[in-house]
Scaffold this motif. Structure first.
Motif, mmCIF file in Angstrom:
data_model
loop_
_atom_site.group_PDB
_atom_site.id
_atom_site.type_symbol
_atom_site.label_atom_id
_atom_site.label_comp_id
_atom_site.label_asym_id
_atom_site.label_seq_id
_atom_site.Cartn_x
_atom_site.Cartn_y
_atom_site.Cartn_z
ATOM 1 N N ALA A 274 0.840 -1.197 0.000
ATOM 2 C CA ALA A 274 0.000 0.000 0.000
ATOM 3 C C ALA A 274 0.877 1.250 0.000
ATOM 4 C CB ALA A 274 -0.909 0.009 1.212
ATOM 5 N N CYS A 275 0.461 2.238 -0.775
ATOM 6 C CA CYS A 275 1.158 3.519 -0.768
ATOM 7 C C CYS A 275 0.870 4.204 0.568
ATOM 8 C CB CYS A 275 0.698 4.382 -1.940
ATOM 9 S SG CYS A 275 -1.011 4.936 -1.840
ATOM 10 N N ALA A 276 1.544 5.308 0.818
ATOM 11 C CA ALA A 276 1.369 6.013 2.090
ATOM 12 C C ALA A 276 -0.070 6.464 2.294
ATOM 13 C CB ALA A 276 2.310 7.207 2.143
ATOM 14 N N ALA A 277 -0.729 6.879 1.217
ATOM 15 C CA ALA A 277 -2.111 7.351 1.323
ATOM 16 C C ALA A 277 -3.060 6.220 1.687
ATOM 17 C CB ALA A 277 -2.545 8.003 0.012
ATOM 18 N N CYS A 278 -2.931 5.104 1.006
ATOM 19 C CA CYS A 278 -3.817 3.971 1.284
ATOM 20 C C CYS A 278 -3.532 3.386 2.660
ATOM 21 C CB CYS A 278 -3.672 2.910 0.199
ATOM 22 S SG CYS A 278 -4.317 3.463 -1.398
ATOM 23 N N LYS A 279 -2.284 3.368 3.040
ATOM 24 C CA LYS A 279 -1.929 2.870 4.366
ATOM 25 C C LYS A 279 -2.562 3.760 5.430
ATOM 26 C CE LYS A 279 1.978 1.808 7.339
ATOM 27 N NZ LYS A 279 3.355 2.086 7.614
ATOM 28 N N TYR A 280 -2.480 5.066 5.251
ATOM 29 C CA TYR A 280 -3.051 6.023 6.202
ATOM 30 C C TYR A 280 -4.570 5.866 6.283
ATOM 31 C CZ TYR A 280 -4.351 10.560 8.184
ATOM 32 O OH TYR A 280 -4.888 11.561 8.954
#
Length: 125
Positions: free
Chosen positions: A8-14
Protein backbone atom coordinates in the motif's frame (compact mmCIF):
# COMPACT_ATOMS: atom_id res chain seq x y z
CA UNK A 1 2.12 -10.77 -0.28
CA UNK A 2 0.59 -12.21 -3.49
CA UNK A 3 2.23 -11.28 -6.80
CA UNK A 4 -0.77 -9.29 -8.07
CA UNK A 5 -1.00 -7.23 -4.88
CA UNK A 6 1.44 -4.41 -4.21
CA UNK A 7 2.38 -2.77 -0.92
CA UNK A 8 0.00 0.00 0.00
CA UNK A 9 1.16 3.52 -0.77
CA UNK A 10 1.37 6.01 2.09
CA UNK A 11 -2.11 7.35 1.32
CA UNK A 12 -3.82 3.97 1.28
CA UNK A 13 -1.93 2.87 4.37
CA UNK A 14 -3.05 6.02 6.20
CA UNK A 15 -6.66 5.49 5.07
CA UNK A 16 -6.43 1.77 5.97
CA UNK A 17 -7.55 0.52 2.60
CA UNK A 18 -6.18 -1.72 -0.12
CA UNK A 19 -4.09 0.12 -2.64
CA UNK A 20 -5.59 -0.37 -6.11
CA UNK A 21 -3.24 -0.98 -9.02
CA UNK A 22 -4.14 2.42 -10.54
CA UNK A 23 -4.03 4.33 -7.23
CA UNK A 24 -3.71 8.07 -7.98
CA UNK A 25 -1.65 8.59 -4.82
CA UNK A 26 0.93 5.83 -5.37
CA UNK A 27 3.32 7.72 -7.70
CA UNK A 28 3.32 10.77 -5.44
CA UNK A 29 3.21 9.13 -2.02
CA UNK A 30 5.20 5.91 -1.96
CA UNK A 31 5.15 3.98 1.28
CA UNK A 32 8.04 5.98 2.82
CA UNK A 33 6.26 9.36 2.42
CA UNK A 34 3.53 8.72 4.96
CA UNK A 35 4.19 11.90 6.95
CA UNK A 36 3.98 14.00 3.77
CA UNK A 37 0.60 12.48 2.94
CA UNK A 38 -0.68 13.08 6.46
CA UNK A 39 0.29 16.75 6.21
CA UNK A 40 -1.33 17.13 2.78
CA UNK A 41 -4.50 15.43 4.02
CA UNK A 42 -4.60 17.69 7.08
CA UNK A 43 -3.98 20.94 5.20
CA UNK A 44 -5.72 20.39 1.84
CA UNK A 45 -7.78 17.22 2.25
CA UNK A 46 -7.08 14.10 0.19
CA UNK A 47 -10.01 14.65 -2.19
CA UNK A 48 -9.06 18.28 -2.83
CA UNK A 49 -5.49 17.20 -3.51
CA UNK A 50 -6.68 14.70 -6.15
CA UNK A 51 -9.00 17.30 -7.73
CA UNK A 52 -6.15 19.78 -8.01
CA UNK A 53 -3.86 17.13 -9.48
CA UNK A 54 -6.48 16.31 -12.14
CA UNK A 55 -6.65 20.00 -13.11
CA UNK A 56 -2.89 20.20 -13.65
CA UNK A 57 -1.36 19.20 -16.98
CA UNK A 58 0.10 15.69 -16.82
CA UNK A 59 3.57 17.14 -17.38
CA UNK A 60 3.11 19.54 -14.44
CA UNK A 61 1.49 17.16 -11.95
CA UNK A 62 4.72 16.13 -10.25
CA UNK A 63 5.77 19.77 -9.75
CA UNK A 64 2.29 20.72 -8.50
CA UNK A 65 2.27 17.79 -6.08
CA UNK A 66 5.70 18.68 -4.69
CA UNK A 67 4.64 22.31 -4.27
CA UNK A 68 1.54 21.28 -2.35
CA UNK A 69 3.59 18.89 -0.21
CA UNK A 70 6.06 21.69 0.58
CA UNK A 71 3.21 24.04 1.48
CA UNK A 72 1.50 21.42 3.66
CA UNK A 73 4.75 20.63 5.49
CA UNK A 74 5.39 24.35 5.99
CA UNK A 75 1.85 24.90 7.27
CA UNK A 76 2.31 22.15 9.85
CA UNK A 77 5.41 23.86 11.24
CA UNK A 78 4.07 27.44 10.79
CA UNK A 79 0.25 27.40 10.53
CA UNK A 80 -0.07 31.15 10.01
CA UNK A 81 2.56 31.91 7.37
CA UNK A 82 3.45 28.55 5.81
CA UNK A 83 5.91 28.93 2.94
CA UNK A 84 5.64 32.72 3.09
CA UNK A 85 7.76 32.65 6.24
CA UNK A 86 10.36 30.53 4.45
CA UNK A 87 10.30 32.87 1.44
CA UNK A 88 10.75 35.91 3.69
CA UNK A 89 13.75 34.30 5.38
CA UNK A 90 15.30 33.51 1.98
CA UNK A 91 14.61 37.05 0.79
CA UNK A 92 16.37 38.50 3.83
CA UNK A 93 19.36 36.19 3.30
CA UNK A 94 19.46 37.21 -0.37
CA UNK A 95 19.50 40.90 0.62
CA UNK A 96 22.42 40.27 2.98
CA UNK A 97 24.33 38.31 0.33
CA UNK A 98 23.72 40.98 -2.32
CA UNK A 99 25.03 43.63 0.09
CA UNK A 100 28.13 41.52 0.72
CA UNK A 101 28.61 41.04 -3.01
CA UNK A 102 28.34 44.79 -3.57
CA UNK A 103 30.97 45.36 -0.88
CA UNK A 104 33.31 42.79 -2.42
CA UNK A 105 32.86 44.34 -5.88
CA UNK A 106 33.70 47.76 -4.41
CA UNK A 107 36.84 46.34 -2.82
CA UNK A 108 37.85 44.70 -6.10
CA UNK A 109 37.33 47.98 -7.94
CA UNK A 110 39.37 49.84 -5.32
CA UNK A 111 42.28 47.38 -5.60
CA UNK A 112 42.19 47.48 -9.41
CA UNK A 113 42.39 51.26 -9.38
CA UNK A 114 45.17 51.15 -6.78
CA UNK A 115 47.15 48.64 -8.83
CA UNK A 116 46.61 50.73 -11.96
CA UNK A 117 47.81 53.86 -10.13
CA UNK A 118 50.85 52.01 -8.73
CA UNK A 119 51.66 50.63 -12.17
CA UNK A 120 51.44 54.10 -13.73
CA UNK A 121 53.60 55.58 -10.94
CA UNK A 122 56.18 52.86 -11.37
CA UNK A 123 56.25 53.34 -15.17
CA UNK A 124 57.02 57.05 -14.65
CA UNK A 125 60.38 56.31 -13.00
Amino acid sequence: MPKNQKAACAACKYQRRKCPLECPFAPIFPREREEDFQNVARVFGANNFIKLMKKAKPSDQHIAAEAMIMEANARVSDPVHGLASFAETLSQKLDVLLSELDLVNQQIQFHRQRNKFCQNSFDGF
